[in-house]
Write a protein that holds these residues in place. Structure first.
Motif, short mmCIF file in Angstrom:
data_model
loop_
_atom_site.label_atom_id
_atom_site.label_comp_id
_atom_site.label_asym_id
_atom_site.label_seq_id
_atom_site.Cartn_x
_atom_site.Cartn_y
_atom_site.Cartn_z
N MET A 1 0.86 -1.19 0.00
CA MET A 1 0.00 0.00 0.00
C MET A 1 0.89 1.24 0.00
SD MET A 1 -2.99 0.98 2.75
CE MET A 1 -4.28 -0.07 2.15
N ASN A 2 0.61 2.16 -0.90
CA ASN A 2 1.45 3.37 -0.94
C ASN A 2 1.00 4.36 0.12
OD1 ASN A 2 -0.63 5.03 -1.95
ND2 ASN A 2 -0.26 4.36 -4.03
N ASN A 3 1.86 5.36 0.33
CA ASN A 3 1.59 6.33 1.40
C ASN A 3 0.31 7.11 1.21
OD1 ASN A 3 3.52 5.84 3.26
ND2 ASN A 3 4.93 7.44 2.60
N SER A 4 0.01 7.56 -0.02
CA SER A 4 -1.19 8.38 -0.22
C SER A 4 -2.46 7.57 0.04
CB SER A 4 -1.20 9.00 -1.61
OG SER A 4 -1.38 8.00 -2.60
N ALA A 5 -2.47 6.30 -0.36
CA ALA A 5 -3.63 5.45 -0.07
C ALA A 5 -3.75 5.21 1.43
CB ALA A 5 -3.52 4.13 -0.83
N ASN A 6 -2.63 4.98 2.07
CA ASN A 6 -2.61 4.79 3.52
C ASN A 6 -3.08 6.05 4.23
OD1 ASN A 6 -2.14 3.32 5.90
ND2 ASN A 6 -0.10 4.23 6.10
N ASP A 7 -2.55 7.20 3.82
CA ASP A 7 -2.96 8.47 4.42
C ASP A 7 -4.46 8.69 4.24
OD1 ASP A 7 -0.34 8.94 5.10
OD2 ASP A 7 0.02 10.44 3.54
N GLU A 8 -4.97 8.35 3.06
CA GLU A 8 -6.39 8.53 2.78
C GLU A 8 -7.24 7.63 3.68
OE1 GLU A 8 -9.03 7.95 -1.13
OE2 GLU A 8 -7.14 9.04 -1.43
N SER A 9 -6.82 6.39 3.89
CA SER A 9 -7.59 5.48 4.74
C SER A 9 -7.50 5.91 6.20
CB SER A 9 -7.13 4.03 4.56
OG SER A 9 -5.85 3.85 5.10
N VAL A 10 -6.33 6.43 6.60
CA VAL A 10 -6.19 6.93 7.97
C VAL A 10 -7.09 8.14 8.17
CG1 VAL A 10 -4.60 8.05 9.58
CG2 VAL A 10 -3.88 6.01 8.32
N ARG A 11 -7.11 9.06 7.21
CA ARG A 11 -7.98 10.24 7.31
C ARG A 11 -9.45 9.83 7.36
NH1 ARG A 11 -6.48 12.56 2.71
NH2 ARG A 11 -4.25 12.32 2.81
N ALA A 12 -9.82 8.85 6.55
CA ALA A 12 -11.21 8.39 6.53
C ALA A 12 -11.60 7.80 7.89
CB ALA A 12 -11.42 7.37 5.41
N GLU A 13 -10.71 6.98 8.47
CA GLU A 13 -10.98 6.39 9.78
C GLU A 13 -11.03 7.46 10.86
OE1 GLU A 13 -11.51 3.22 12.64
OE2 GLU A 13 -12.05 3.62 10.56
N LEU A 14 -10.13 8.42 10.79
CA LEU A 14 -10.13 9.53 11.75
C LEU A 14 -11.43 10.31 11.66
CD1 LEU A 14 -8.43 11.02 13.87
CD2 LEU A 14 -7.44 12.35 12.00
N ASN A 15 -11.88 10.59 10.45
CA ASN A 15 -13.15 11.32 10.26
C ASN A 15 -14.33 10.52 10.78
OD1 ASN A 15 -11.94 13.59 9.17
ND2 ASN A 15 -12.14 12.86 7.07
N ARG A 16 -14.32 9.20 10.54
CA ARG A 16 -15.41 8.35 11.04
C ARG A 16 -15.46 8.39 12.56
NH1 ARG A 16 -16.28 3.83 13.39
NH2 ARG A 16 -14.10 3.18 13.52
N LEU A 17 -14.30 8.27 13.19
CA LEU A 17 -14.24 8.31 14.65
C LEU A 17 -14.66 9.67 15.19
CD1 LEU A 17 -10.94 6.30 15.15
CD2 LEU A 17 -13.24 5.56 15.80
N ARG A 18 -14.21 10.72 14.53
CA ARG A 18 -14.58 12.07 14.99
C ARG A 18 -16.07 12.33 14.83
NH1 ARG A 18 -9.26 15.38 12.80
NH2 ARG A 18 -7.99 14.97 14.66
#
Length: 101
Positions: A1-18
């Protein structure tokens, strides 16, 4: 998994939690508002019958009860007690104001 895809999934999870946190915060505020509506009515009842604004025996029972609830919910009971003491202080302040009116 590349960094931008990883960053995008992390941001999505962070937004879901928030989003969940925001919903919980809204529920807590609404529950506190309902609680204070009830305690205001208690304050008026106490004032009408010349009862003292504070009820230390009830407060002690509530603290014990809340600490037990906190333990069962895996929440720090000391935090729960501080939270309830903060609320109780505000309720007593309201009851004193009502009694003076």
């Amino acid at each position: 998994m590349n960094n931008s895809a990883n960053d995008e999934s992390v941001r999505a999870e962070l937004n879901r939690l928030r989003d969940s946190i925001d919903n919980i915060d809204a529920a807590v505020i609404h529950m506190l508002a309902e609680r204070f509506k009830c305690t205001q009515q208690v304050g008026h009842l106490k004032a009408a019958h010349r009862m003292p604004p504070a009820d230390p025996a009830r407060e002690a029972r509530q603290i014990t009860r809340l600490r037990e609830l906190a333990e069962n919910a895996k929440l720090d009971p000391a935090f729960a007690e501080k939270f309830l003491n903060f609320i109780i202080a505000e309720v007593i302040r309201h009851h004193e104001t009502i009694a003076r009116a």
